[in-house]
Design a protein around this motif. Structure first.
Motif: not given
Length: 213
Positions: A186-213
């Protein structure tokens, strides 16, 4: 939360490989690695064009080949589905939080109905399959339909995807996307957050990554 299935929740591309390679062999040929990778995340019609062109038999009937592959994969889904690392844990956390959740896949309803036995039908408020939309990924239609079924705005959604076509579909619909590359880069682009794995990913961390303040 909007989840893709093949390559995202399940490491199921190897099962598709088995079916596709078996059919190519039955046709007296073999599919190239490049063509197989190009099929990932694409619609059935597009995939069959790539498949038949790769084996040097463009005259083959797409519907017949697709039906054979779908039947074979349906059988494999009943016995050989394997979760991708961290996917089941994330799905369970999302459901425990009470978030509206949809499965958005290019795979046909026939296969998905079997996969849901492993995924858990109760884990999804809506399911959008590739043969139930007017346009499949990378068109925004699947993700727009999923958001509509959930009664939410796509711009408020996070989509989890592994393929370029899936990412394009979710972004075009207006969703924020977490990309977990698997079979295809996958190539980096606006609106896309790249992770290597979902291991250890939580709802909180994904929400922060997808909707940074």
């Amino acid at each position: 939360m909007l989840f893709d299935m093949d390559g995202t929740l399940f490491d199921s591309e190897p099962l598709w490989d088995i079916a596709i390679e078996e059919l190519a062999h039955a046709y007296g040929s073999a599919i190239s690695v490049e063509a197989r990778l190009a099929m990932v995340g694409r619609s059935v019609d597009e995939s069959m064009v790539l498949f038949h062109d790769s084996i040097g038999q463009p005259w083959r009937e797409a519907a017949a080949s697709a039906r054979w592959i779908t039947d074979r994969v349906t059988g494999l889904f009943a016995t050989d589905l394997v979760w991708r690392p961290g996917a089941r844990e994330l799905l369970h956390e999302v459901r425990a939080a009470g978030l509206p959740t949809a499965l958005v896949t290019s795979t046909s309803r026939q296969c998905v109905d079997v996969a849901l036995d492993t995924l858990g039908r109760h884990n999804f408020d809506a399911v959008v399959c590739g043969d139930e939309v007017a346009f499949t990924k990378p068109h925004p239609d699947p993700y727009q339909r999923a958001a509509k079924l959930l009664g939410v705005d796509p711009t408020d959604c996070i989509a989890i995807e592994d393929s370029p076509t899936g990412v394009a579909s979710a972004l075009a619909a207006g969703a924020r996307v977490i990309g977990i590359p698997h079979a295809v880069k996958l190539s980096p682009m606006t609106g896309l957050t790249l992770l290597t794995t979902l291991t250890g990913a939580t709802l909180a961390t994904l929400t922060t990554a997808a909707f940074p303040h």
